[in-house]
Design a protein around this motif. Structure first.
Motif, PDB file in Angstrom:
ATOM      1  N   LEU A 115       0.851  -1.187   0.000  1.00  0.00           N
ATOM      2  CA  LEU A 115       0.000   0.000   0.000  1.00  0.00           C
ATOM      3  C   LEU A 115       0.883   1.231   0.000  1.00  0.00           C
ATOM      4  O   LEU A 115       1.761   1.373   0.841  1.00  0.00           O
ATOM      5  CB  LEU A 115      -0.879  -0.011   1.255  1.00  0.00           C
ATOM      6  CG  LEU A 115      -1.878   1.140   1.409  1.00  0.00           C
ATOM      7  CD1 LEU A 115      -2.915   1.079   0.300  1.00  0.00           C
ATOM      8  CD2 LEU A 115      -2.552   1.069   2.752  1.00  0.00           C
ATOM      9  N   ARG A 144      -5.317   5.100   0.649  1.00  0.00           N
ATOM     10  CA  ARG A 144      -5.371   4.718   2.051  1.00  0.00           C
ATOM     11  C   ARG A 144      -5.973   3.330   2.240  1.00  0.00           C
ATOM     12  O   ARG A 144      -6.102   2.870   3.354  1.00  0.00           O
ATOM     13  CB  ARG A 144      -6.168   5.742   2.864  1.00  0.00           C
ATOM     14  CG  ARG A 144      -5.375   7.012   3.125  1.00  0.00           C
ATOM     15  CD  ARG A 144      -6.214   8.059   3.800  1.00  0.00           C
ATOM     16  NE  ARG A 144      -7.416   8.361   3.028  1.00  0.00           N
ATOM     17  CZ  ARG A 144      -8.373   9.167   3.452  1.00  0.00           C
ATOM     18  NH1 ARG A 144      -8.303   9.728   4.633  1.00  0.00           N
ATOM     19  NH2 ARG A 144      -9.435   9.399   2.715  1.00  0.00           N
ATOM     20  N   SER A 145      -6.368   2.712   1.164  1.00  0.00           N
ATOM     21  CA  SER A 145      -6.844   1.338   1.282  1.00  0.00           C
ATOM     22  C   SER A 145      -6.401   0.572   0.038  1.00  0.00           C
ATOM     23  O   SER A 145      -6.329   1.131  -1.057  1.00  0.00           O
ATOM     24  CB  SER A 145      -8.364   1.287   1.404  1.00  0.00           C
ATOM     25  OG  SER A 145      -8.954   1.289   0.117  1.00  0.00           O
ATOM     26  N   THR A 146      -6.106  -0.714   0.225  1.00  0.00           N
ATOM     27  CA  THR A 146      -5.637  -1.496  -0.920  1.00  0.00           C
ATOM     28  C   THR A 146      -6.744  -1.715  -1.931  1.00  0.00           C
ATOM     29  O   THR A 146      -6.479  -1.898  -3.122  1.00  0.00           O
ATOM     30  CB  THR A 146      -5.103  -2.873  -0.471  1.00  0.00           C
ATOM     31  OG1 THR A 146      -6.079  -3.487   0.355  1.00  0.00           O
ATOM     32  CG2 THR A 146      -3.808  -2.727   0.267  1.00  0.00           C
ATOM     33  N   GLN A 147      -7.992  -1.680  -1.465  1.00  0.00           N
ATOM     34  CA  GLN A 147      -9.073  -1.903  -2.426  1.00  0.00           C
ATOM     35  C   GLN A 147      -9.117  -0.774  -3.451  1.00  0.00           C
ATOM     36  O   GLN A 147      -9.187  -1.000  -4.660  1.00  0.00           O
ATOM     37  CB  GLN A 147     -10.415  -2.007  -1.698  1.00  0.00           C
ATOM     38  CG  GLN A 147     -11.536  -2.402  -2.637  1.00  0.00           C
ATOM     39  CD  GLN A 147     -12.899  -2.257  -2.001  1.00  0.00           C
ATOM     40  OE1 GLN A 147     -13.235  -1.217  -1.463  1.00  0.00           O
ATOM     41  NE2 GLN A 147     -13.689  -3.307  -2.073  1.00  0.00           N
ATOM     42  N   ARG A 148      -9.027   0.483  -2.969  1.00  0.00           N
ATOM     43  CA  ARG A 148      -9.064   1.601  -3.902  1.00  0.00           C
ATOM     44  C   ARG A 148      -7.809   1.624  -4.764  1.00  0.00           C
ATOM     45  O   ARG A 148      -7.861   1.956  -5.936  1.00  0.00           O
ATOM     46  CB  ARG A 148      -9.196   2.917  -3.135  1.00  0.00           C
ATOM     47  CG  ARG A 148     -10.598   3.159  -2.641  1.00  0.00           C
ATOM     48  CD  ARG A 148     -10.711   4.512  -1.980  1.00  0.00           C
ATOM     49  NE  ARG A 148     -10.851   5.591  -2.931  1.00  0.00           N
ATOM     50  CZ  ARG A 148     -11.997   5.970  -3.481  1.00  0.00           C
ATOM     51  NH1 ARG A 148     -13.105   5.325  -3.195  1.00  0.00           N
ATOM     52  NH2 ARG A 148     -12.049   6.989  -4.318  1.00  0.00           N
TER      53      ARG A 148
END
Lengths: 209, 126
Positions: free
Chosen positions: A7, A12-16
């Motif tokens: 990351l 701030r998130s791995t999904q995004r």
């Protein structure tokens, strides 16, 4: 080589991060599709004006090597698809094994292409060559053959470099398996396969009936 | 839309499931490739190219949906992929509406006529 964190900024998130990487890669694939699309349009328009010449040149290509290359590239895509899925499931050996298989098959594609080009030149199947004298439509088709397969070959080389680099980093544990870079490299490789899927009938299957 | 911090859990998929699904798609792709090869030798006139490109489009959709994971993708990614096809469609459609609606040429295309060899001696030679 420096380790690549999973990351990183600005996400701030791995999904995004993963969605951004895929979306960005697809935009780039769109530009590549338009590159080959434009060339294929030129091919299609020229063929519409010189059908018999294109059919004659289509008959002169080596359908055995072309079909072999199609199957090699499809299998290479299979291996890379398995590798990317395995990487997402944190299955290290399957992921690295799939990447290696995809790489070797991709190299095999280039080797077969090299032999095919060599044999084409020996047979005089190039613009200005002995086999195409007196058939200007076939000469036009041959120009497209060399341009399209040459440009595709460069893309295969680029795709192999990308896959190799990602694979090397993953193998040496410098890049986590779930890094979006791995999936992006896979997407690029599948596009290279899709381009060949369209080149195959246009260059090898024309005029055979 | 705030995402979770840190890592998502790895997708729990067995190696068998991964291999099984991918192999099924690959078998379909290989079958289609061999079908297009076989159909190339069936005399269909203008239909040959149409059939071949139709099979290629089917292969492209299989690769995009399964290998490139568009089936599980969210809308934004599918939109980007669909946009590629959309702009290509514009490119081909507009070009061919011009090309195919041109009036017949008043003279035959020179490239489809056999050209007599250029003279190497005498008046016409360089």
């Amino acid at each position: 080589m420096k380790p690549v964190p999973l990351l990183h900024e600005p996400w701030r998130s791995t999904q995004r991060q993963e969605r951004a990487a895929s979306f960005g890669m697809w935009i780039f694939l769109g530009s590549e599709a338009l590159l080959f699309g434009g060339l294929l349009l030129a091919f299609a328009a020229t063929r519409a004006l010189h059908v018999e010449g294109f059919r004659a040149a289509g008959r002169a290509t080596d359908v055995a090597l072309g079909t072999a290359n199609t199957l090699i590239l499809l299998t290479s895509s299979l291996a890379v698809a398995i590798a990317v899925e395995a990487a997402r499931a944190e299955r290290r050996r399957l992921a690295l094994g799939g990447l290696l298989a995809g790489l070797l098959l991709g190299l095999g594609f280039l080797v077969v292409k090299g032999f095919e080009w060599h044999s084409d030149i020996a047979k005089g199947l190039f613009p200005g060559g002995a086999a195409l004298q007196g058939m200007p439509g076939a000469t036009l088709s041959s120009s497209f053959y060399w341009l399209l397969t040459g440009l595709h070959g460069l893309h295969v080389l680029g795709g192999l470099t990308l896959l190799g680099w990602m694979g090397l980093q993953a193998w040496r544990r410098l890049r986590p398996l779930r890094s979006p870079g791995l999936e992006a490299a896979g997407l690029y490789w599948h596009l290279v396969d899709v381009v060949w899927v369209f080149l195959y009938p246009l260059l090898y299957l024309d005029g055979r009936a | 839309m705030s995402g979770r911090r840190g890592l998502l859990p790895a997708e729990a998929r067995g190696a068998g499931a991964i291999l099984g699904r991918a192999l099924a798609v690959w078998l379909a792709l290989v079958a289609l490739a061999l079908a297009s090869l076989a159909m190339a030798y069936v005399p269909l006139g203008r239909g040959n190219m149409a059939v071949a490109l139709g099979i290629s489009s089917l292969k492209m959709l299989l690769i995009a949906a399964f290998f490139m994971r568009l089936r599980q993708a969210e809308g934004l990614r599918r939109l980007a992929a669909a946009a590629c096809l959309l702009w290509l469609a514009f490119l081909f459609a507009l070009t061919f509406t011009d090309l195919l609606t041109r009036a017949p040429a008043s003279q035959p295309a020179p490239s489809d006529l056999a050209r007599p060899p250029a003279p190497t001696t005498g008046e016409g030679a360089f």
